[in-house]
Design an enzyme around this catalytic site. Structure first.
Site, PDB file in Angstrom:
ATOM      1  N   CYS A  65       0.807  -1.224   0.000  1.00  0.00           N
ATOM      2  CA  CYS A  65       0.000   0.000   0.000  1.00  0.00           C
ATOM      3  C   CYS A  65       0.835   1.267   0.000  1.00  0.00           C
ATOM      4  O   CYS A  65       0.309   2.358  -0.173  1.00  0.00           O
ATOM      5  CB  CYS A  65      -0.944   0.010   1.194  1.00  0.00           C
ATOM      6  SG  CYS A  65      -0.079   0.103   2.758  1.00  0.00           S
ATOM      7  N   CYS A 135      -2.277  -1.330   8.806  1.00  0.00           N
ATOM      8  CA  CYS A 135      -1.797  -0.094   9.442  1.00  0.00           C
ATOM      9  C   CYS A 135      -1.458  -0.337  10.910  1.00  0.00           C
ATOM     10  O   CYS A 135      -0.426   0.121  11.405  1.00  0.00           O
ATOM     11  CB  CYS A 135      -2.844   1.007   9.324  1.00  0.00           C
ATOM     12  SG  CYS A 135      -3.213   1.458   7.614  1.00  0.00           S
TER      13      CYS A 135
END
Length: 168
Positions: A65, A135
């Site tokens: 990402c 994340c």
């Protein structure tokens, strides 16, 4: 048929004198309020001098990402407690929020305590959706990398001091 779709679209959007748009359209499908808070008001942004003996730096990234996270800790050598934390993150709102939360959670804790922080705890606190779990994983990895860096510095420092001491 096209006229019916157009009329339905106008009603749905609340334009053209039709009914107001349903609540579903007006409701935001964005981030949880804690993510928004940490994104808009990030805590502990910045950096310490990575060459300081009492600073550990962890830099991690997710190639899939493009998120990159740098998390630093400042440790009080006497007590072994983390007395400061800073982060710089390039990434989405969830990555920034995860970094911000991580810096808050590590301050005031012992090294053994912070390596026990799990990404699932961060994800749950921020109510991250499954697609954003990476994340919180980055935040956990950054904490561990910062601790490892600090411990490596302390190991090198101890070896240097041993070499400097003249043998009897």
């Amino acid at each position: 048929m096209a006229m019916i779709l157009r009329a339905a679209g106008r009603r749905l959007l609340g334009v053209g004198g039709g009914e107001a748009a349903p609540a579903v359209v007006g409701r935001s499908r964005g981030y949880h309020e804690r993510v928004v808070d940490h994104y808009n008001n990030p805590r502990n942004v910045g950096s310490f001098d990575k060459d300081d003996a009492d600073v550990g730096t962890g830099i991690v990234g997710a190639p899939a990402c493009g998120d990159v996270m740098k998390l630093q800790i400042r440790v009080d050598e006497g007590s072994g407690r983390i007395v400061g934390a800073r982060f710089k993150t390039f990434g989405c709102g969830s990555a920034i929020a995860s970094s911000s939360v991580a810096t808050e959670w590590v301050k005031g804790k012992q090294m053994e305590e912070v390596v026990a922080i799990k990404n699932t705890e961060i994800a749950k606190h921020l109510s991250l959706p499954p697609v954003k779990l990476h994340c919180s994983m980055l935040a956990e990895d950054a904490i561990k990398a910062a601790v490892k860096d600090y411990e490596a510095k302390k190991g090198k420092l101890a070896k240097t001091e041993e070499q400097d001491i003249p043998s009897p």
